[in-house]
Design an enzyme around this catalytic site. Structure first.
Site, PDB file in Angstrom:
ATOM      1  N   HIS A 276      86.571  24.403  43.829  1.00 54.14           N
ATOM      2  CA  HIS A 276      88.024  24.415  44.033  1.00 54.14           C
ATOM      3  C   HIS A 276      88.746  24.372  42.697  1.00 54.14           C
ATOM      4  O   HIS A 276      89.481  25.283  42.340  1.00 54.14           O
ATOM      5  CB  HIS A 276      88.469  23.249  44.920  1.00 54.14           C
ATOM      6  CG  HIS A 276      89.895  23.365  45.345  1.00 54.14           C
ATOM      7  ND1 HIS A 276      90.965  23.081  44.511  1.00 54.14           N
ATOM      8  CD2 HIS A 276      90.441  23.773  46.513  1.00 54.14           C
ATOM      9  CE1 HIS A 276      92.087  23.302  45.139  1.00 54.14           C
ATOM     10  NE2 HIS A 276      91.815  23.720  46.368  1.00 54.14           N
TER      11      HIS A 276
ATOM     12  N   GLU B 218      91.222  27.367  41.447  1.00 51.60           N
ATOM     13  CA  GLU B 218      92.312  26.939  40.594  1.00 51.60           C
ATOM     14  C   GLU B 218      91.756  26.465  39.251  1.00 51.60           C
ATOM     15  O   GLU B 218      90.564  26.204  39.122  1.00 51.60           O
ATOM     16  CB  GLU B 218      93.112  25.810  41.249  1.00 51.60           C
ATOM     17  CG  GLU B 218      93.773  26.185  42.558  1.00 51.60           C
ATOM     18  CD  GLU B 218      94.511  25.013  43.182  1.00 51.60           C
ATOM     19  OE1 GLU B 218      94.693  23.975  42.507  1.00 51.60           O
ATOM     20  OE2 GLU B 218      94.891  25.115  44.362  1.00 51.60           O
TER      21      GLU B 218
ATOM     22  N   HIS C 103      88.896  28.293  52.021  1.00 48.67           N
ATOM     23  CA  HIS C 103      88.684  28.963  50.740  1.00 48.67           C
ATOM     24  C   HIS C 103      87.427  29.837  50.783  1.00 48.67           C
ATOM     25  O   HIS C 103      87.419  30.965  50.275  1.00 48.67           O
ATOM     26  CB  HIS C 103      88.559  27.934  49.616  1.00 48.67           C
ATOM     27  CG  HIS C 103      89.861  27.348  49.190  1.00 48.67           C
ATOM     28  ND1 HIS C 103      90.914  28.117  48.729  1.00 48.67           N
ATOM     29  CD2 HIS C 103      90.299  26.064  49.148  1.00 48.67           C
ATOM     30  CE1 HIS C 103      91.934  27.335  48.429  1.00 48.67           C
ATOM     31  NE2 HIS C 103      91.592  26.085  48.675  1.00 48.67           N
TER      32      HIS C 103
END
Length: 288
Positions: free
Chosen positions: A166, A197, A229
């Site tokens: 993530h 990110e 995701h």
């Protein structure tokens, strides 16, 4: 004689209180509303219930996910509600286990939640200890690299693997995942880790895949669950998904949507962090 009797009685009561102290565990994740992603979390809960004493509860920190699940008739505790429930069940020694990957913003938020709770309700618990997230030491990283590589699907010679973490640009999570990316690539030069990110983006990995002459790329989440995701940003049909970008570059993407919680060695590492938890939050300001 009377003083001796009173002292002996006090000793017995203190000893009994220690024996009667009831332990409980609270597992905390960001959460997921994707039903096919739940096996990763359910496997961790089941392992804790098998290998620890006392009640084991699960909490999600995401308000949005909890509301969505409640609307679907599948409620999950918030951290505060779970702590209240443990207290109602007579638990006075709590071990809170973070199910986050890195000690980043979500983990810091969890610590703040617990401190606020015990500050508002002092004396409810005699001990509230928090287990570290997955990656906080070199030993953790070595273990995670080893068990994740061992759990990868059987690859053909020359097949690459891209793991999706993530990541974020707040707190130390970005640096932790950069270290993990380096460790995976050192252990296997055809394995890369990038993040949704933060600084470790897939933009940096795609040129390396091309330069390595890779023809086929396995895609696997480096997250607790294979949730939104994994199914959209990693393997989805959208033009900007990693799978689509790999396909557009002339390579074949092969999604392998397995969350970290489904890997035995990952669950064992979380259990180890719980057993060795030392951060005491029941008495804010007290140094251990």
């Amino acid at each position: 004689m009377k003083r001796f009797f009173v002292a002996a009685l006090l000793c017995c009561l203190l000893s009994a209180a220690s024996v009667w102290a009831k332990e409980g565990t609270l597992l905390v994740a960001f959460g997921t509303s994707v039903s096919s992603a739940r096996p990763a979390i359910d496997a961790i809960v089941a392992e804790y219930r098998e290998k620890t004493t006392g009640p084991v509860l699960l909490a999600f920190t995401s308000d949005i996910i909890r509301k969505k699940l409640a609307a679907a008739g599948e409620p999950v505790f918030s951290v505060n509600a779970a702590l209240n429930e443990l207290a109602a069940q007579g638990v006075d020694e709590v071990r809170v286990q973070s199910l986050h990957v890195a000690p980043a913003e979500e983990y810091s938020q969890l610590e703040r939640m617990i401190v606020r709770h015990v500050t508002r309700k002092p004396g409810v618990f005699t001990s509230v200890k928090v287990g570290y997230p997955l990656l906080v030491s070199e030993r953790d990283l070595d273990t995670v690299v080893s068990v994740v590589l061992a759990a990868l699907p059987q690859r053909r010679k020359g097949d690459a693997v891209v793991l999706m973490g993530h990541g974020n640009d707040r707190g130390p999570g970005d640096l932790t995942l950069a270290a993990a990316a380096t460790a995976f690539h050192k252990a296997d030069p055809l394995v890369w880790l990038a993040t949704v990110e933060g600084a470790n983006s897939f933009d940096k990995v795609l040129p390396q895949l091309k330069a390595a002459g890779v023809k086929r790329v396995w895609l696997q989440p480096f997250m607790l669950v294979a949730g939104d995701h994994a199914r959209n940003d990693l393997a989805g049909p959208e033009e900007d998904s990693w799978a689509s970008r790999i396909r557009a570059a002339g390579m074949t993407p092969v999604p392998h949507l397995v969350g970290l919680g489904q890997i035995t060695g990952i669950r064992e590492l979380f259990l180890d962090h719980s057993r060795h938890a030392v951060i005491e939050l029941a008495r804010p300001g007290k140094a251990d």
